[in-house]
Design a protein around this motif. Structure first.
Motif, PDB file in Angstrom:
ATOM      1  N   ALA A 150       0.714  -1.401  -0.040  1.00  0.00           N
ATOM      2  CA  ALA A 150       0.059  -0.015  -0.235  1.00  0.00           C
ATOM      3  C   ALA A 150       1.053   1.328   0.184  1.00  0.00           C
ATOM      4  N   ASP A 151       0.583   2.167  -0.877  1.00  0.00           N
ATOM      5  CA  ASP A 151       1.175   3.371  -0.914  1.00  0.00           C
ATOM      6  C   ASP A 151       0.304   4.539  -1.711  1.00  0.00           C
ATOM      7  N   PHE A 152       0.358   5.770  -1.334  1.00  0.00           N
ATOM      8  CA  PHE A 152      -0.679   6.922  -1.845  1.00  0.00           C
ATOM      9  C   PHE A 152       0.234   8.100  -1.624  1.00  0.00           C
ATOM     10  N   SER A 153      -0.304   9.146  -2.377  1.00  0.00           N
ATOM     11  CA  SER A 153       0.116  10.738  -2.233  1.00  0.00           C
ATOM     12  C   SER A 153      -1.229  11.188  -2.398  1.00  0.00           C
ATOM     13  N   PHE A 154      -1.270  12.592  -2.372  1.00  0.00           N
ATOM     14  CA  PHE A 154      -2.233  13.349  -2.341  1.00  0.00           C
ATOM     15  C   PHE A 154      -2.046  14.823  -2.775  1.00  0.00           C
ATOM     16  N   GLU A 155      -3.157  15.338  -3.597  1.00  0.00           N
ATOM     17  CA  GLU A 155      -2.986  16.679  -3.983  1.00  0.00           C
ATOM     18  C   GLU A 155      -4.089  17.784  -3.922  1.00  0.00           C
ATOM     19  N   SER A 156      -4.029  18.928  -3.438  1.00  0.00           N
ATOM     20  CA  SER A 156      -4.924  19.728  -3.481  1.00  0.00           C
ATOM     21  C   SER A 156      -5.589  20.117  -4.753  1.00  0.00           C
ATOM     22  N   VAL A 157      -7.112  20.114  -4.894  1.00  0.00           N
ATOM     23  CA  VAL A 157      -7.482  20.588  -6.122  1.00  0.00           C
ATOM     24  C   VAL A 157      -7.384  22.217  -6.253  1.00  0.00           C
ATOM     25  N   PRO A 158      -6.967  22.595  -7.390  1.00  0.00           N
ATOM     26  CA  PRO A 158      -6.837  23.992  -7.346  1.00  0.00           C
ATOM     27  C   PRO A 158      -8.147  24.783  -7.141  1.00  0.00           C
ATOM     28  N   ASN A 159      -8.043  25.842  -6.465  1.00  0.00           N
ATOM     29  CA  ASN A 159      -9.407  26.675  -6.458  1.00  0.00           C
ATOM     30  C   ASN A 159     -10.393  26.101  -5.614  1.00  0.00           C
ATOM     31  N   GLU A 160     -10.083  25.155  -4.918  1.00  0.00           N
ATOM     32  CA  GLU A 160     -11.316  24.250  -4.277  1.00  0.00           C
ATOM     33  C   GLU A 160     -10.957  23.911  -2.895  1.00  0.00           C
ATOM     34  N   PRO A 161     -10.918  24.954  -1.879  1.00  0.00           N
ATOM     35  CA  PRO A 161     -10.398  24.647  -0.565  1.00  0.00           C
ATOM     36  C   PRO A 161     -11.022  23.198   0.175  1.00  0.00           C
ATOM     37  N   GLY A 162     -10.337  22.464   0.588  1.00  0.00           N
ATOM     38  CA  GLY A 162     -11.007  21.296   1.184  1.00  0.00           C
ATOM     39  C   GLY A 162     -11.096  20.210   0.135  1.00  0.00           C
ATOM     40  N   ARG A 163     -10.890  20.097  -1.178  1.00  0.00           N
ATOM     41  CA  ARG A 163     -11.084  19.155  -1.802  1.00  0.00           C
ATOM     42  C   ARG A 163      -9.738  18.610  -2.479  1.00  0.00           C
ATOM     43  N   ILE A 164      -9.441  17.191  -2.186  1.00  0.00           N
ATOM     44  CA  ILE A 164      -8.296  16.317  -2.119  1.00  0.00           C
ATOM     45  C   ILE A 164      -8.530  15.623  -3.129  1.00  0.00           C
ATOM     46  N   LYS A 165      -7.272  15.362  -3.932  1.00  0.00           N
ATOM     47  CA  LYS A 165      -7.275  14.032  -4.880  1.00  0.00           C
ATOM     48  C   LYS A 165      -6.088  13.101  -4.265  1.00  0.00           C
TER      49      LYS A 165
ATOM     50  N   VAL B 205      -5.273   9.780   7.298  1.00  0.00           N
ATOM     51  CA  VAL B 205      -5.823   9.054   5.895  1.00  0.00           C
ATOM     52  C   VAL B 205      -5.222   7.575   6.217  1.00  0.00           C
ATOM     53  N   GLU B 206      -6.003   6.682   5.776  1.00  0.00           N
ATOM     54  CA  GLU B 206      -5.681   5.286   5.949  1.00  0.00           C
ATOM     55  C   GLU B 206      -6.007   4.556   4.541  1.00  0.00           C
ATOM     56  N   LEU B 207      -5.198   4.006   3.940  1.00  0.00           N
ATOM     57  CA  LEU B 207      -5.522   3.053   2.768  1.00  0.00           C
ATOM     58  C   LEU B 207      -4.928   1.784   2.978  1.00  0.00           C
ATOM     59  N   THR B 208      -6.155   0.775   3.021  1.00  0.00           N
ATOM     60  CA  THR B 208      -5.708  -0.519   2.933  1.00  0.00           C
ATOM     61  C   THR B 208      -5.806  -1.129   1.607  1.00  0.00           C
ATOM     62  N   ALA B 209      -4.681  -1.731   1.124  1.00  0.00           N
ATOM     63  CA  ALA B 209      -4.729  -2.575  -0.125  1.00  0.00           C
ATOM     64  C   ALA B 209      -4.919  -4.008   0.035  1.00  0.00           C
ATOM     65  N   LYS B 210      -5.530  -4.621  -0.875  1.00  0.00           N
ATOM     66  CA  LYS B 210      -5.853  -6.210  -0.920  1.00  0.00           C
ATOM     67  C   LYS B 210      -5.681  -6.685  -1.929  1.00  0.00           C
ATOM     68  N   ASN B 211      -5.326  -7.858  -1.829  1.00  0.00           N
ATOM     69  CA  ASN B 211      -5.229  -8.997  -2.918  1.00  0.00           C
ATOM     70  C   ASN B 211      -5.531 -10.494  -2.318  1.00  0.00           C
ATOM     71  N   THR B 212      -5.362 -11.477  -3.019  1.00  0.00           N
ATOM     72  CA  THR B 212      -5.646 -12.923  -2.663  1.00  0.00           C
ATOM     73  C   THR B 212      -4.638 -13.315  -1.533  1.00  0.00           C
ATOM     74  N   ALA B 213      -3.430 -12.593  -1.824  1.00  0.00           N
ATOM     75  CA  ALA B 213      -2.235 -12.898  -0.942  1.00  0.00           C
ATOM     76  C   ALA B 213      -2.233 -12.278   0.410  1.00  0.00           C
ATOM     77  N   GLY B 214      -3.001 -11.260   0.537  1.00  0.00           N
ATOM     78  CA  GLY B 214      -3.020 -10.446   1.855  1.00  0.00           C
ATOM     79  C   GLY B 214      -3.432  -9.075   1.826  1.00  0.00           C
ATOM     80  N   THR B 215      -2.776  -8.159   2.972  1.00  0.00           N
ATOM     81  CA  THR B 215      -3.376  -6.834   2.895  1.00  0.00           C
ATOM     82  C   THR B 215      -2.040  -6.028   3.522  1.00  0.00           C
ATOM     83  N   ASP B 216      -2.140  -4.812   3.099  1.00  0.00           N
ATOM     84  CA  ASP B 216      -1.062  -3.720   3.540  1.00  0.00           C
ATOM     85  C   ASP B 216      -1.734  -2.467   3.894  1.00  0.00           C
ATOM     86  N   VAL B 217      -1.354  -1.868   4.894  1.00  0.00           N
ATOM     87  CA  VAL B 217      -1.850  -0.611   5.239  1.00  0.00           C
ATOM     88  C   VAL B 217      -0.828   0.664   4.988  1.00  0.00           C
ATOM     89  N   ALA B 218      -1.333   1.736   4.679  1.00  0.00           N
ATOM     90  CA  ALA B 218      -0.472   2.848   4.368  1.00  0.00           C
ATOM     91  C   ALA B 218      -1.196   4.026   5.000  1.00  0.00           C
TER      92      ALA B 218
END
Length: 197
Positions: free
Chosen positions: A35-50, A88-101
């Motif tokens: 599991a891994d992720f990043s994020f960025e603000s959506v321009p001109n929209e306070p509080g909106r995150i991609k 923020v928590e991301l859980t990534a899954k497949n048939t072999a297991g899970t991982d958390v970022a």
């Protein structure tokens, strides 16, 4: 020579055929997800995150955004309704297991859209009433409104909190009494919360 050539060719083809069969019969090993992720603000929209999912080997995802919102999308975009630091928590899954970022997202610039005034109708034991909203001290009530009519938001001697829409928990206490519960703030309105004595 011709017979030798076709015999060698036949043996080579025969060996190649069994080699292909042997390779295709090997079980495929699915690696565990990372599991891994990043994020960025959506321009001109306070509080909106991609959120950008950078997980490897995953087939399913579960996001928790720290404010009660969640998603199973791969790359969600969400809107936070208030300012603050969210885990923020991301859980990534497949048939072999899970991982958390995990990662923290700082939200700033969300426009305050409503308010709530905490007030009392009597001085009770004579002490000030400290008011907390979502665990944060917001001020102290130092006056009373004995008429029973709520004062307007921003009135001196009472605690007014300006915040975004939502439902918030509150806790208030004087020397001898305490109050707790939830209060809902709506866009453009002044909600009043009586702490009755």
């Amino acid at each position: 020579m011709k017979q030798l050539f076709s015999s060698s060719l036949f043996k080579s083809a025969y060996l190649l055929f069994f080699w292909v069969i042997a390779i295709s019969c090997q079980p495929k090993i699915t690696p565990k997800p990372v599991a891994d992720f990043s994020f960025e603000s959506v321009p001109n929209e306070p509080g909106r995150i991609k959120f950008i999912n950078r997980s490897q080997h995953a087939t399913r995802y579960q996001w928790n955004f720290g404010d009660g919102q969640s998603s199973t999308e791969s790359d969600p975009t969400i809107k936070y309704g208030r300012n603050g630091l969210f885990s923020v928590e991301l859980t990534a899954k497949n048939t072999a297991g899970t991982d958390v970022a995990n990662n923290s997202v700082l939200i700033e610039g969300v426009t305050v859209s409503g308010s709530v005034i905490f007030w009392t109708n009597s001085r009770g034991d004579g002490s000030d009433i400290e008011v907390q909203l979502d665990g944060q001290l917001k001020g102290a009530i130092t006056s009373a409104q004995p008429s029973g009519n709520a004062p307007g938001c921003g009135t001196d001697g009472f605690v007014t909190v300006y915040t975004s829409n939502g439902t918030f928990s509150y806790y208030a206490k004087s020397k001898t009494k305490s109050w707790s519960g939830v209060v809902t703030v709506q866009n453009g309105t002044c909600t009043n919360k009586l702490l009755a004595q």
